[in-house]
Design a protein around this motif. Sequence first.
Motif, PDB file in Angstrom:
ATOM      1  N   TRP A  54       0.844  -1.194   0.000  1.00 11.86           N
ATOM      2  CA  TRP A  54       0.000   0.000   0.000  1.00 11.86           C
ATOM      3  C   TRP A  54       0.878   1.242   0.000  1.00 11.86           C
ATOM      4  CZ3 TRP A  54      -5.349  -0.151  -0.091  1.00 11.86           C
ATOM      5  CH2 TRP A  54      -5.930  -1.412   0.092  1.00 11.86           C
ATOM      6  N   LEU A  55       0.581   2.166  -0.917  1.00 13.51           N
ATOM      7  CA  LEU A  55       1.304   3.426  -1.037  1.00 13.51           C
ATOM      8  C   LEU A  55       0.334   4.568  -0.798  1.00 13.51           C
ATOM      9  CD1 LEU A  55       3.115   2.696  -4.429  1.00 13.51           C
ATOM     10  CD2 LEU A  55       3.976   2.266  -2.132  1.00 13.51           C
ATOM     11  N   ASN A  56       0.726   5.541  -0.001  1.00 15.13           N
ATOM     12  CA  ASN A  56      -0.064   6.741   0.211  1.00 15.13           C
ATOM     13  C   ASN A  56       0.596   7.807  -0.649  1.00 15.13           C
ATOM     14  OD1 ASN A  56      -0.747   9.243   2.427  1.00 15.13           O
ATOM     15  ND2 ASN A  56      -2.359   7.820   1.855  1.00 15.13           N
ATOM     16  N   SER A  57      -0.003   8.092  -1.798  1.00  9.75           N
ATOM     17  CA  SER A  57       0.642   8.912  -2.818  1.00  9.75           C
ATOM     18  C   SER A  57      -0.065  10.246  -3.029  1.00  9.75           C
ATOM     19  CB  SER A  57       0.635   8.141  -4.147  1.00  9.75           C
ATOM     20  OG  SER A  57       1.132   8.931  -5.198  1.00  9.75           O
ATOM     21  N   VAL A  58       0.720  11.273  -3.319  1.00 14.26           N
ATOM     22  CA  VAL A  58       0.157  12.543  -3.748  1.00 14.26           C
ATOM     23  C   VAL A  58      -0.567  12.291  -5.073  1.00 14.26           C
ATOM     24  CG1 VAL A  58       0.732  14.881  -4.540  1.00 14.26           C
ATOM     25  CG2 VAL A  58       1.953  13.898  -2.596  1.00 14.26           C
ATOM     26  N   VAL A  59      -1.812  12.761  -5.171  1.00 10.17           N
ATOM     27  CA  VAL A  59      -2.600  12.480  -6.375  1.00 10.17           C
ATOM     28  C   VAL A  59      -2.217  13.375  -7.550  1.00 10.17           C
ATOM     29  CG1 VAL A  59      -4.506  11.492  -5.086  1.00 10.17           C
ATOM     30  CG2 VAL A  59      -4.564  13.910  -5.667  1.00 10.17           C
ATOM     31  N   ARG A  60      -1.570  14.480  -7.271  1.00  6.75           N
ATOM     32  CA  ARG A  60      -1.097  15.349  -8.346  1.00  6.75           C
ATOM     33  C   ARG A  60       0.408  15.148  -8.502  1.00  6.75           C
ATOM     34  NH1 ARG A  60      -3.680  21.140  -8.308  1.00  6.75           N
ATOM     35  NH2 ARG A  60      -4.008  20.692 -10.504  1.00  6.75           N
ATOM     36  N   SER A  61       0.779  13.918  -8.863  1.00  6.79           N
ATOM     37  CA  SER A  61       2.191  13.570  -9.024  1.00  6.79           C
ATOM     38  C   SER A  61       2.374  12.828 -10.341  1.00  6.79           C
ATOM     39  CB  SER A  61       2.664  12.677  -7.861  1.00  6.79           C
ATOM     40  OG  SER A  61       1.973  11.442  -7.878  1.00  6.79           O
ATOM     41  N   GLN A  62       3.603  12.775 -10.793  1.00  8.55           N
ATOM     42  CA  GLN A  62       3.910  12.014 -12.008  1.00  8.55           C
ATOM     43  C   GLN A  62       3.564  10.545 -11.804  1.00  8.55           C
ATOM     44  OE1 GLN A  62       5.144  13.258 -15.084  1.00  8.55           O
ATOM     45  NE2 GLN A  62       4.344  11.254 -15.630  1.00  8.55           N
ATOM     46  N   ARG A  63       3.856  10.028 -10.614  1.00 14.04           N
ATOM     47  CA  ARG A  63       3.564   8.630 -10.294  1.00 14.04           C
ATOM     48  C   ARG A  63       2.076   8.339 -10.484  1.00 14.04           C
ATOM     49  NH1 ARG A  63       5.894   8.944  -6.048  1.00 14.04           N
ATOM     50  NH2 ARG A  63       4.317  10.079  -4.959  1.00 14.04           N
ATOM     51  N   TRP A  64       1.213   9.191  -9.922  1.00 17.57           N
ATOM     52  CA  TRP A  64      -0.236   8.967 -10.008  1.00 17.57           C
ATOM     53  C   TRP A  64      -0.694   9.028 -11.468  1.00 17.57           C
ATOM     54  CZ3 TRP A  64      -3.224   7.777  -5.790  1.00 17.57           C
ATOM     55  CH2 TRP A  64      -4.588   7.625  -6.036  1.00 17.57           C
ATOM     56  N   ALA A  95      -0.995  -1.527  -9.885  1.00 16.86           N
ATOM     57  CA  ALA A  95      -1.433  -0.586  -8.857  1.00 16.86           C
ATOM     58  C   ALA A  95      -2.830  -0.105  -9.191  1.00 16.86           C
ATOM     59  CB  ALA A  95      -0.472   0.599  -8.788  1.00 16.86           C
ATOM     60  N   GLU A  96      -3.653   0.024  -8.156  1.00 13.97           N
ATOM     61  CA  GLU A  96      -4.996   0.560  -8.358  1.00 13.97           C
ATOM     62  C   GLU A  96      -5.344   1.502  -7.219  1.00 13.97           C
ATOM     63  OE1 GLU A  96      -8.305  -2.169  -7.793  1.00 13.97           O
ATOM     64  OE2 GLU A  96      -6.971  -3.508  -6.703  1.00 13.97           O
ATOM     65  N   PRO A  97      -5.993   2.621  -7.540  1.00 18.10           N
ATOM     66  CA  PRO A  97      -6.466   3.516  -6.488  1.00 18.10           C
ATOM     67  C   PRO A  97      -7.556   2.828  -5.669  1.00 18.10           C
ATOM     68  CG  PRO A  97      -6.429   4.632  -8.615  1.00 18.10           C
ATOM     69  CD  PRO A  97      -6.208   3.177  -8.874  1.00 18.10           C
ATOM     70  N   VAL A  98      -7.543   3.074  -4.351  1.00 19.29           N
ATOM     71  CA  VAL A  98      -8.550   2.519  -3.451  1.00 19.29           C
ATOM     72  C   VAL A  98      -9.053   3.656  -2.566  1.00 19.29           C
ATOM     73  CG1 VAL A  98      -9.018   0.869  -1.600  1.00 19.29           C
ATOM     74  CG2 VAL A  98      -7.431   0.248  -3.435  1.00 19.29           C
ATOM     75  N   GLY A  99     -10.357   3.791  -2.455  1.00 19.91           N
ATOM     76  CA  GLY A  99     -10.948   4.811  -1.599  1.00 19.91           C
ATOM     77  C   GLY A  99     -11.128   6.134  -2.306  1.00 19.91           C
ATOM     78  N   ASP A 100     -11.434   7.154  -1.512  1.00 15.26           N
ATOM     79  CA  ASP A 100     -11.686   8.470  -2.085  1.00 15.26           C
ATOM     80  C   ASP A 100     -10.382   9.114  -2.541  1.00 15.26           C
ATOM     81  OD1 ASP A 100     -11.206   8.404   0.686  1.00 15.26           O
ATOM     82  OD2 ASP A 100     -12.166  10.322   1.051  1.00 15.26           O
ATOM     83  N   ILE A 101     -10.498   9.954  -3.584  1.00 16.35           N
ATOM     84  CA  ILE A 101      -9.324  10.585  -4.205  1.00 16.35           C
ATOM     85  C   ILE A 101      -9.582  12.088  -4.282  1.00 16.35           C
ATOM     86  CG2 ILE A 101      -7.897  10.713  -6.271  1.00 16.35           C
ATOM     87  CD1 ILE A 101      -8.931   7.842  -6.928  1.00 16.35           C
ATOM     88  N   PRO A 102      -8.853  12.895  -3.523  1.00 17.68           N
ATOM     89  CA  PRO A 102      -7.911  12.522  -2.474  1.00 17.68           C
ATOM     90  C   PRO A 102      -8.649  11.987  -1.247  1.00 17.68           C
ATOM     91  CG  PRO A 102      -8.133  14.911  -2.548  1.00 17.68           C
ATOM     92  CD  PRO A 102      -8.951  14.352  -3.688  1.00 17.68           C
ATOM     93  N   ARG A 103      -7.889  11.361  -0.370  1.00 23.46           N
ATOM     94  CA  ARG A 103      -8.448  10.732   0.830  1.00 23.46           C
ATOM     95  C   ARG A 103      -8.869  11.803   1.822  1.00 23.46           C
ATOM     96  NH1 ARG A 103     -11.242   7.642   3.560  1.00 23.46           N
ATOM     97  NH2 ARG A 103     -10.386   6.365   5.236  1.00 23.46           N
ATOM     98  N   THR A 104     -10.125  11.730   2.263  1.00 27.63           N
ATOM     99  CA  THR A 104     -10.667  12.709   3.211  1.00 27.63           C
ATOM    100  C   THR A 104     -10.652  12.191   4.635  1.00 27.63           C
ATOM    101  OG1 THR A 104     -12.909  11.886   2.947  1.00 27.63           O
ATOM    102  CG2 THR A 104     -12.199  13.658   1.452  1.00 27.63           C
ATOM    103  N   HIS A 130      -5.149  13.081   7.511  1.00 25.90           N
ATOM    104  CA  HIS A 130      -5.343  13.213   6.063  1.00 25.90           C
ATOM    105  C   HIS A 130      -5.201  14.676   5.680  1.00 25.90           C
ATOM    106  CE1 HIS A 130      -6.603   9.058   5.900  1.00 25.90           C
ATOM    107  NE2 HIS A 130      -7.312   9.298   6.991  1.00 25.90           N
ATOM    108  N   ASP A 131      -4.475  14.915   4.590  1.00 27.92           N
ATOM    109  CA  ASP A 131      -4.184  16.293   4.202  1.00 27.92           C
ATOM    110  C   ASP A 131      -4.919  16.753   2.948  1.00 27.92           C
ATOM    111  OD1 ASP A 131      -2.863  14.977   2.166  1.00 27.92           O
ATOM    112  OD2 ASP A 131      -0.863  15.631   2.760  1.00 27.92           O
ATOM    113  N   GLY A 132      -5.756  15.907   2.357  1.00 26.46           N
ATOM    114  CA  GLY A 132      -6.491  16.302   1.160  1.00 26.46           C
ATOM    115  C   GLY A 132      -5.652  16.317  -0.105  1.00 26.46           C
ATOM    116  N   ARG A 133      -4.426  15.806  -0.021  1.00 26.57           N
ATOM    117  CA  ARG A 133      -3.548  15.752  -1.203  1.00 26.57           C
ATOM    118  C   ARG A 133      -3.176  14.329  -1.575  1.00 26.57           C
ATOM    119  NH1 ARG A 133       1.544  18.656  -1.218  1.00 26.57           N
ATOM    120  NH2 ARG A 133       2.009  17.008   0.219  1.00 26.57           N
ATOM    121  N   HIS A 134      -3.318  13.397  -0.639  1.00 26.09           N
ATOM    122  CA  HIS A 134      -2.890  12.012  -0.838  1.00 26.09           C
ATOM    123  C   HIS A 134      -4.085  11.081  -1.016  1.00 26.09           C
ATOM    124  CE1 HIS A 134       0.772  13.686   0.921  1.00 26.09           C
ATOM    125  NE2 HIS A 134       1.407  12.620   0.489  1.00 26.09           N
TER     126      HIS A 134
END
Length: 154
Positions: A54-64, A95-104, A130-134
């Motif tokens: 499990w990765l907690n990733s910034v949603v506005r990133s090259q990786r995402w 890899a697949e996103p799981v949950g709300d994007i970004p996580r609230t 949760h910071d609203g970015r990941h």
Amino acid sequence: MPAREQRRGRAIAMAPTEVDAFLATERTCRVATLSSDGPHVAALWFVWDGASLWLNSVVRSQRWTDIVRDPRVAVVVDAGEQYQELRGVEIKGTAEPVGDIPRTGAPDPELAGPERLFAGKYTGRATMAHDGRHAWLRITPSKITSWDFRKLPS
């Protein structure tokens, strides 16, 4: 589908319990994704639940962006300073996103385990901020390869 068995280097491969213990204690992984102009590698914190990474990733990133376009990834977690101390795990999978994007932070039973593990590992707390970015990415392994050079004959 279970991850494929390691075929090469079995003499220095970690047993499944060793892989689990190693991934539970190491803190940083390197995630390789496929960008439109070639491979992209970034360091990231992670947790392992015994079946998925499990990765907690910034949603506005090259990786995402890369994962949304092509979910194939490779991840390496390694340790050791001297040659005969080197050990690590490589996970290839999707890899697949799981949950709300970004996580609230809204209750999500699928994320309760990863968030508890992540909070404990990196903050020593039982709950995660949760910071609203990941958001969460679950990597399902198709192949796990491990090595532990401490198993080499001296």
